[in-house]
Design a protein around this motif. Sequence first.
Motif, PDB file in Angstrom:
ATOM      1  N   PRO A  66       0.831  -1.215   0.000  1.00  0.00           N
ATOM      2  CA  PRO A  66       0.000   0.000   0.000  1.00  0.00           C
ATOM      3  C   PRO A  66       0.858   1.254   0.000  1.00  0.00           C
ATOM      4  CG  PRO A  66      -0.702  -1.514   1.721  1.00  0.00           C
ATOM      5  CD  PRO A  66       0.553  -2.073   1.145  1.00  0.00           C
ATOM      6  N   PRO A  97       0.820   5.746  -1.352  1.00  0.00           N
ATOM      7  CA  PRO A  97      -0.045   6.838  -1.798  1.00  0.00           C
ATOM      8  C   PRO A  97      -0.558   6.494  -3.194  1.00  0.00           C
ATOM      9  CG  PRO A  97       2.064   7.691  -1.041  1.00  0.00           C
ATOM     10  CD  PRO A  97       2.155   6.215  -1.003  1.00  0.00           C
ATOM     11  N   GLU A  98      -1.789   6.943  -3.442  1.00  0.00           N
ATOM     12  CA  GLU A  98      -2.372   6.509  -4.691  1.00  0.00           C
ATOM     13  C   GLU A  98      -1.751   7.164  -5.900  1.00  0.00           C
ATOM     14  OE1 GLU A  98      -6.622   6.293  -4.096  1.00  0.00           O
ATOM     15  OE2 GLU A  98      -5.961   4.626  -2.806  1.00  0.00           O
ATOM     16  N   TYR A 102       1.097   4.335   4.799  1.00  0.00           N
ATOM     17  CA  TYR A 102      -0.108   3.666   4.286  1.00  0.00           C
ATOM     18  C   TYR A 102      -0.234   2.239   4.800  1.00  0.00           C
ATOM     19  CZ  TYR A 102      -1.100   7.663   1.391  1.00  0.00           C
ATOM     20  OH  TYR A 102      -1.434   8.915   0.980  1.00  0.00           O
ATOM     21  N   TRP A 103       0.225   2.052   6.002  1.00  0.00           N
ATOM     22  CA  TRP A 103       0.262   0.693   6.541  1.00  0.00           C
ATOM     23  C   TRP A 103      -1.119   0.086   6.771  1.00  0.00           C
ATOM     24  CZ3 TRP A 103       1.763   5.128   8.877  1.00  0.00           C
ATOM     25  CH2 TRP A 103       0.920   5.607   9.888  1.00  0.00           C
ATOM     26  N   GLU A 104      -2.090   0.978   6.989  1.00  0.00           N
ATOM     27  CA  GLU A 104      -3.396   0.444   7.377  1.00  0.00           C
ATOM     28  C   GLU A 104      -4.021  -0.430   6.304  1.00  0.00           C
ATOM     29  OE1 GLU A 104      -5.322   3.928   8.681  1.00  0.00           O
ATOM     30  OE2 GLU A 104      -4.193   3.827  10.552  1.00  0.00           O
ATOM     31  N   ALA A 105      -3.709  -0.059   5.085  1.00  0.00           N
ATOM     32  CA  ALA A 105      -4.313  -0.799   3.988  1.00  0.00           C
ATOM     33  C   ALA A 105      -3.711  -2.194   3.801  1.00  0.00           C
ATOM     34  CB  ALA A 105      -4.163   0.004   2.689  1.00  0.00           C
TER      35      ALA A 105
END
Lengths: 246, 955, 302
Positions: C29, C31-32, C162-165
Amino acid sequence: MTSLPTETTGKKLGLVIDLDTCVGCHACVVNCKEWNTGGYGAPLSDLDAYGAEPVGSWLNRIHTFEVTPEDAPASIVHFPKSCLHCDDAPCVTVCPTGASYKRAEDGIVLVDEDMCIGCGLCAWSCPYGAREMDPVENVMKKCTLCVDRIYNDNLPQEDQIPACVRTCPAEARHFGDLGDPESDISKLVAERGGMDLMPEMGTKPVNKYLPPRPKTHSTVEPEAPKAKALDAKGFLGWLDKTLEAL
Amino acid sequence: MGLHDRELNKSPHVSDEVRKTTCYMCACRCGINVHLRKGEDGQPKVRYIEGNRDHPVNKGVLCAKGSAGIMQHYSPARLNKPMKRVGERGKGEFEEISWDEALTTATQWLSEIRNVDPKKLAFFTGRDQSQSMTGWWAQQFGTPNFAAHGGFCSVNMAAGGIYTFGGAFWEFGSPDWSKSEMFMIFGVAEDHDSNPIKLGLAEMKRRGKKIVGVNPVRTGYNAIADEWVGITPGTDGLFILSLVHELLKMGKVDLDYLLRYTNAPHLVIDNPGGADHGLFARDKDGDILVADRATGKPVKSNAKGVKPALQGVCKYARGKVARPVFEMLADKYMSDEYAPESVTERTGVPVSQIKRLAQEIAEAAFEKEIILDQPWVDMKGEKHDKMIGRPVSFHAMRGISAHSNGFQTCRSLHLLQILLGSIDCPGGFRFKPPYPRPVAAQPKPHGGSVPNTPLAGPPLGMPRGPEDLLLQEDGVTPQRIDRAYSWDAPLSAHGMMHMVISNAHAQDPYPIDVLFMYMANMSWNSSMNSKGVMNMLEDKDKDGNYVIPKIIYADAYNSEMVAYADLVFPDTTYLERHDCISLLDRPICEPDVMADSIRWPVVDPATQGENRDVRGFQSVLIELGARLGLPGMTNEDGTAKFKDYADYMANHERKPGVGPLAGWRGKDGDKHGRGEPNPNQVQAYIDNGGFFEAHLPEEARYFKHANKHWQDWAVEMGLQDGPVENIFQLYSEPLAKFQLCAEGHMEPIPPETHKQRIRDNMDPLPTWYPTFEGDAVSETLYPYNALTQRPAAMYHSWGSQNAWLRQIHGSNPMFVPSKICDEKGLKDGDWALVSSHHGAIKVQVKRMEAVNVNTMWTWNAIGKRSGAWNLDPDSPEAKKGFLLNHLIHELLPPKGDGMRWSNSDPITGQAAWFDLKVNIEKAPNQDGPTEPQFPKQKRAKSSPTNIEYGKEWTK
Amino acid sequence: MHPAISVIFFTVTSGAGFGFVALIGLGVPMPESGVGAFFASLIAGGLAVAGLISSTFHLGHPERAWRAFSQWRSSWLSREGVCAVFTLVLFAFYALNWVFFDNRIGWLGLIMAIGALATVFTTAMIYTQMKTVPVWNNVLTPVCYMLFALTCGILLAGSFGYWEAAVVSLPFFALVSIVAAWGAKLMWWQSGETLSSRGSDAGTATGLGSIGKVKLLEKPHSGENYLTKEMVHQVGRKHANKLRMISLLLGAGLPIVVCLIMLIAGANGFLFAVAALAMIAGLFVERWLFFAEAEHAVSLYY
Ligand SMILES: Nc1nc2c(c(=O)[nH]1)N[C@H]1C(S)=C(S)[C@@H](COP(=O)(O)OP(=O)(O)OC[C@H]3O[C@@H](n4cnc5c(=O)[nH]c(N)nc54)[C@H](O)[C@@H]3O)O[C@H]1N2
Ligand SMILES: Nc1nc2c(c(=O)[nH]1)N[C@H]1C(S)=C(S)[C@@H](COP(=O)(O)OP(=O)(O)OC[C@H]3O[C@@H](n4cnc5c(=O)[nH]c(N)nc54)[C@H](O)[C@@H]3O)O[C@H]1N2
Ligand code: SF4
Ligand code: SF4
Ligand code: SF4
Ligand code: SF4
Ligand code: SF4
Ligand SMILES: [Mo]
């Protein structure tokens, strides 16, 4: 091309070095430098030549070892070392540019210095310390087996041999085809028990070393004398007898 | 991939031209092919130097030094113009001057002396290879004060041999490599005969014959020897005489040979206390007597068909008795004193080894006898149908000669060879032409100093006895500045160059005015006590004048000695000048070949660098001679007789028909040996590769000391003028005479101070006594020996300026036996203080096993004075390298009598370099540099940083 | 071996860079798009490229470096060059899509990840293949290199927050990876292959071993030469142990502590960044030792 040749003539030119006669005089070392510095590829240069830390590139060097047997006094062996033109030359296969290669025709391992990037990997891969980066030209230098002499029509036939071999005053260096069991040097190797250096490295060196012959140790007892020792009286008798016979 | 190799130019252009000349990277004088190729500036440049295959000396091979000739020739330390000193002596501050100014100055200095007292010129020429010319120059000048370096080099070797059998090793002879069954080499690291010895050893190896190395250190030749005798320095005489002891005891001596060729049967007067004791018994014609074996009656030794006895007292005149030499020597050497058991401790050689070697020698000599089917006729006219060989050979050099007992040790070795009958026989030691040349065939030394008058003969020679000493009226004071041919060293046949500076400084026996030197680094490696010598050269009297007033020096490079000169003559390099390697001098013959050679300017100095304005020293000397009006160098009208050295080489005659060069004599160049001068002679040499050779006839090749064919040939070739009698002197009568002088029985009488030592050391039979320094210093204070060895790849001090050689030997450690390391807690790389009775040096240690347990050693002459030779003042030579010379004094430590004897052999004056006794301790301060250090010598100019030699040809 | 800065820098940074590229490619995961993606790409690509550029400083003739791509059939260095360039070209394409079009092309990422790991593997193989340096000539060498690269990749990825994803807990994943990597390294250190364990000594180097004990008395030249400078480097044992501790503390200890904190207190981009930097610093020391401690066959006779 940096792979080893798959097809060869079977010819394996190389040197045979006689550790029994090498006196460690460095003649081959300097003559090699002298021949090669104006010859094959870049010069063999010298950095800080008259300074505090002179370093030059050389294609051949002499080490001096002390060998101590368990039961005899130490002896000294002078040990010349240049490229052994290995059959399984790791220095060739590691080379990323194709600068290092082994000739199919005669097995000589060479560096095409115009292609060399000076990465040093080939020197790392050589167990024999036979490659040196030139300190000024920054290309890899190594023994060429005098490829620019041994086939050179500008030299008389008898001089078409490596410079180091031609100059060695102790006849400790021999040149020839080690792929041909009938060649003089192959026979010499067979006769004298010529050996490989570090066979465990799997490089299959072409050059061979003839081991020093066994030494007489100082404490070896004399055999029973063939001639009997004479005392003072016996001596006079012997003298008379011998003179009589003359 | 197949057989498609890359494109490669396998036949590149090598050189534009090959010029053949003679190497001078050392005194071996090999033939070289100098390949020349155009450089970037369009001038010829040296591309490659290789050995000349046709040359009798090196047969094509070349050593490391020879191969580094390019770097010697282009050394940045080369001198380029004459210079006069502007700073204080020793600093190296000079101003360049013109040749005319330099020659005018020198002429003025020298003519002042010659008009008044020629001996005020001391002309000493170092490792000169033109001594026949420089000696002749000195003779014409009229000074007895001439010599080259032989006195500190190896006069013991030369004199020991000449006085014994009319030859010696090196230039005088060599082993019969192709026929010897066994070879023993004593005290040799490298020797002058560098390439021939290696070629010879290779031949012995190829033939599978035994080589024995006798040397405290097991490197080099000793490393490849089949057996090593790790002898204690200074004791070879004992070891050799012990071999003699064993051989005599086994009856393994060649009596036939002794009777024919030696003085073994000669009768020696036995009259202790008498004025004739120890002299040969002679009849009224002056002929030496022997005892007839059948009758016991005295007869002339040279009587036809005489069968002399080798033992038994002979009444040779009324009330007079005499004994044969052989009996005396058998008595002496068969005594227990020389038994292996008696010498083992001192020599460090095991009893079993001595005994076994004696047996092996005997076996090689007598069981492996060689018989050549070669008829020959001896000098008595007797025909022989065979040549019988005793194939044991020996070689020795400074390891035995550079000791204070060296003369006697050399004699002992020759005694051994002669007893075996192995001199100049197949498989033995072989003379090289023009040898044999016994004392009687050599000139005597000449003294004197008469204004504007030449000496009556050459300054150097071989004294026949006490009558030939060069003493002043008082019979005590030496005539020569170096005290040669005086009571200090009666048979100092090569002079004593190592004493010149200290005697001149002490003004003893008298002050001199000009010290003129050539090619000797006397302020550094060439002297003992280098620091003391530097001080003497710098020393001033109370008026502020230098004690040694004027110094002229000729060198090719910016050496340590240059810094001490007032006037400097820049010599050329060896590739830029004419030189003459003459049979009148130190020849380059091989046993079967009489040969001489030349050097010639294979490159013109004018093309060899900017502002290069140098001249060959010999040419300079000839011009000086002409300017001084010296006889032989000037025409009647006062003009110069010779244009230059090349002109001298071709046109000078020593006697009618005999000149410096033997080849292509006669107007048309068709005569060899003898013949009138040939104006095109030098060109004939050039056309022949730089050398001349003539092969000996087969029947003249052995037994030259008694071979009629040889004698005839030698006369024909101008080597000698008539037959020369050469009886090997097992017993040396000249030495007996000196002993009689010491006893007060013969004139002149030595001073009290010298009597004892002459009596003790000048034994007419080869003998051994402990080395002087070893005897004089305390065994507890200085328990170890310290030696130097020649590195094969370096020539004294002059190799260090060589960019290639200095990488091999840029610094030197002290190699210390492991036993001493363990006792003293020394590890590799530790700094240690090594001390002698004279001083201490600080050096780095390297542990070693293969060495005599009490002997440490180092490579010779690697250490340099900071700034000398145009090297970086911080170069490893200056900061990590060192000289052992700082520990060696030219005088022995003071004895009870207050006398300080010179550290030399008492007979020949040979410098006793290897008598040095030392101690070693770990240095308190474990940081470099080596000590002592000296103020920097000014560099003449800066040196380039990097070298890429030959780059222009690789593109 | 001589620990050349350029080579140390090269192996560490390009390892980290390609590790990061691999993780991106594997779809970690991130950043988009936009700035975040740009920075992520810059760091991943930048580290990889900086490493490669640095490696050319080691060359005698960098201007000829292009020649090094030619011998991929036999030379690991050549293969490394080819893999690196191949991967970076793919990555450039991937990053363009990502930064500007918000599109992380999965199949491309996968190939790219394989390429990145192959690059690290080939780098490692340059050393591993050297029979002359037994300590390198060890299967664990590429294992270490790859695990270190991956770990750096994870920590760098985590730094972007973005670890949560993630499917697995990123701090946990990082912890496992750190432990695995240093575990492999400890085993590597343990294995401690030496010339003598491979049966090479001064005796075999000279063939004189059958006569007696062989010891060098004199080097060929009194000074240094290329071989002694390049291949013979001595580090004191004490010194080396100290440096090992430092590398472990920085490269393993600190990141582990950070990960543990994150496991307890929750992940945090800043903490990931700290762990990543510590890891890389530790690897610099580790890499210095990798070279400096490596004994080359040349040392048997110099
Ligand atoms: N400790 C110790 N000291 C020793 C010895 C030892 O064994 N141990 N050995 C002694 C012996 S045997 C000797 S012979 C001496 C040798 O010592 P030296 O005779 O002093 O020998 P070199 O150091 O070679 O220096 C000779 C000088 O000749 C100069 N030279 C070189 N080539 C030329 C040239 O072409 N023309 C001219 N004009 N000059 C040139 C050099 O620059 C140098 O200054 O050393 C002695 N010193
Ligand atoms: N390469 C090179 N060649 C040279 C020279 C040079 O400087 N370099 N110099 C030239 C000159 S001027 C000369 S004089 C010659 C000298 O040639 P060498 O005689 O070979 O000279 P050194 O190196 O002094 O060697 C002396 C040897 O004797 C040994 N030795 C010392 N003391 C004793 C002893 O008491 N007994 C025995 N048995 N051995 C002992 C030493 O260990 C050493 O090996 O070499 C000439 N050749
Ligand atoms: S020239 Fe011959 S004897 Fe001299 S070091 Fe080389 S191989 Fe040995
Ligand atoms: S000796 Fe070294 S440089 Fe020569 S072929 Fe073998 S591995 Fe290559
Ligand atoms: S240094 Fe030159 S010859 Fe050696 S591997 Fe690198 S590119 Fe090839
Ligand atoms: S064969 Fe030629 S290049 Fe090789 S060591 Fe001998 S002289 Fe040097
Ligand atoms: S031995 Fe060497 S330095 Fe001496 S003359 Fe011969 S080649 Fe030249
Ligand atoms: Mo000498």
